[in-house]
Motif scaffolding. Structure first.
Motif, mmCIF file in Angstrom:
data_model
loop_
_atom_site.group_PDB
_atom_site.id
_atom_site.type_symbol
_atom_site.label_atom_id
_atom_site.label_comp_id
_atom_site.label_asym_id
_atom_site.label_seq_id
_atom_site.Cartn_x
_atom_site.Cartn_y
_atom_site.Cartn_z
ATOM 1 N N LEU A 132 1.330 -1.258 -0.378
ATOM 2 C CA LEU A 132 0.531 -0.014 -0.271
ATOM 3 C C LEU A 132 0.775 1.211 -0.151
ATOM 4 O O LEU A 132 0.895 2.254 -0.994
ATOM 5 N N HIS A 133 1.933 1.514 0.810
ATOM 6 C CA HIS A 133 3.138 2.088 0.600
ATOM 7 C C HIS A 133 3.504 2.766 -0.605
ATOM 8 O O HIS A 133 3.680 4.011 -0.753
ATOM 9 N N GLU A 134 3.957 1.552 -0.644
ATOM 10 C CA GLU A 134 4.817 1.113 -2.101
ATOM 11 C C GLU A 134 3.552 2.210 -3.433
ATOM 12 O O GLU A 134 4.397 3.150 -4.296
ATOM 13 N N LYS A 135 2.398 1.874 -2.940
ATOM 14 C CA LYS A 135 1.744 2.619 -4.760
ATOM 15 C C LYS A 135 1.082 3.699 -4.345
ATOM 16 O O LYS A 135 0.762 4.403 -5.050
ATOM 17 N N ASP A 136 1.331 4.664 -2.567
ATOM 18 C CA ASP A 136 0.845 5.558 -2.371
ATOM 19 C C ASP A 136 1.749 6.392 -1.178
ATOM 20 O O ASP A 136 1.088 6.174 -0.559
ATOM 21 N N PRO A 137 3.147 6.578 -1.252
ATOM 22 C CA PRO A 137 3.785 6.844 -0.618
ATOM 23 C C PRO A 137 3.449 8.652 0.391
ATOM 24 O O PRO A 137 4.127 8.255 1.506
ATOM 25 N N LYS A 138 2.291 9.069 -0.128
ATOM 26 C CA LYS A 138 1.933 10.035 0.758
ATOM 27 C C LYS A 138 0.747 10.010 1.830
ATOM 28 O O LYS A 138 -0.019 10.998 2.148
ATOM 29 N N ASP A 139 0.054 8.260 1.593
ATOM 30 C CA ASP A 139 -0.754 8.310 2.141
ATOM 31 C C ASP A 139 -0.884 7.965 3.772
ATOM 32 O O ASP A 139 0.602 6.432 4.617
ATOM 33 N N SER A 140 -0.943 9.005 4.932
ATOM 34 C CA SER A 140 0.282 9.398 5.910
ATOM 35 C C SER A 140 -0.691 8.384 7.035
ATOM 36 O O SER A 140 0.438 7.544 8.050
ATOM 37 N N GLN A 141 -1.859 7.748 6.696
ATOM 38 C CA GLN A 141 -2.279 6.876 8.040
ATOM 39 C C GLN A 141 -1.741 5.160 7.282
ATOM 40 O O GLN A 141 -1.386 4.254 8.074
#
Length: 272
Positions: A132-141
């Motif tokens: 999940l983080h690799e696909k959207d590094p700006k998702d702070s949650q």
């Protein structure tokens, strides 16, 4: 299928995060919050009937999946029944299959990561959160949950690196700054934590959160002079906090004071 998780109030979420520093709340999985509500055990005849019905439904979904392993309706139905039966372990395999069928569905993957945490599979949760983080590094949650799992696995340096790198790009994200300061304290980096809290206090003196964080950080410091500053900060945080949180903050201040009381040394006579 997974219900959207209940939203914790920012104040309550922050207070729970900060109280973790001194161990008054069990650490693990506080970021996403509960993602489902199970029925729980009950001895009433009505509850027993519901349980029997749910088990029959689960058996029906399994029978369908034996013939059609990729049937999304049966997979979702089995997941729901397992969670309603308070058997999250039984929901993991069908949920993994559903994630394989819908790899771009972030909610499903996050749901799987949460259940894996709840059932003790931290490495499995870490794998899903990293995707999940690799696909959207700006998702702070997701970022904070990933840092929490790294911390729970005994890898504070990885957690710190994740949050520090994010803050280089999004320095104004106070939620992440608070989480980073929390991890600094857990990693015995009190000076870094206090510096971060001081920056936030200077930016918004009316915000109780960094004041409370600093109080907790100082209350656990090894330097007696620093610990002596904590009571005033606890009281300041209580004054700034919403009324419903003031009593809990003052209780934490009392616990902190008790922990920091010098222990009397009792002389003991040696028995002949």
């Amino acid at each position: 299928m997974p219900q959207s998780k209940p939203q914790e109030s920012p104040a309550r979420k922050l207070l729970n995060i900060l109280l973790l520093v001194v161990g008054t709340v069990t650490f693990l999985g506080f970021s996403f919050g509960p993602l489902f509500q199970a029925l729980g055990p009950s001895e009433s005849p009505e509850a027993s009937l519901v349980t029997e019905q749910l088990r029959a439904q689960a058996d029906g979904y399994r029978a369908v999946l034996e013939r059609e392993p990729d049937n999304p309706i049966a997979l979702r139905g089995l997941i729901d029944t397992q969670l309603q039966l308070n058997e999250p372990q039984g929901a993991i395999e069908p949920l993994k299959k559903l994630v394989e069928l819908e790899p771009e569905n972030r909610q499903l993957r996050a749901f799987l990561a949460q259940i894996q945490q709840d059932t003790g599979d931290l490495e499995g949760a870490l794998e899903q959160l990293q995707i999940l983080h690799e696909k959207d590094p700006k998702d702070s949650q997701v970022l904070q949950e990933l840092a929490d799992v790294q911390l729970a696995l005994g890898r504070p340096s990885q957690a710190i690196e994740l949050l520090e790198n994010y803050l280089k790009e999004v320095p104004e994200d106070n939620d992440v700054r608070l989480r980073l300061a929390f991890i600094y304290v857990r990693n015995n980096q009190t000076e870094k934590a206090v510096a971060l809290y001081d920056e936030m206090i200077a930016a918004d003196p009316s915000d109780f959160a960094p004041v409370l964080g600093k109080a907790i950080a100082l209350s656990s410091a090894t330097d007696e002079n620093l610990r002596a500053k904590a009571p005033e900060l606890f009281e300041q945080a209580a004054r700034l906090a919403p009324p419903k949180l003031r009593e809990q903050i003052r209780q934490e201040a009392e616990l902190s004071a008790q922990r920091n009381q010098p222990q009397a040394v009792e002389s003991q006579e040696t028995a002949p």
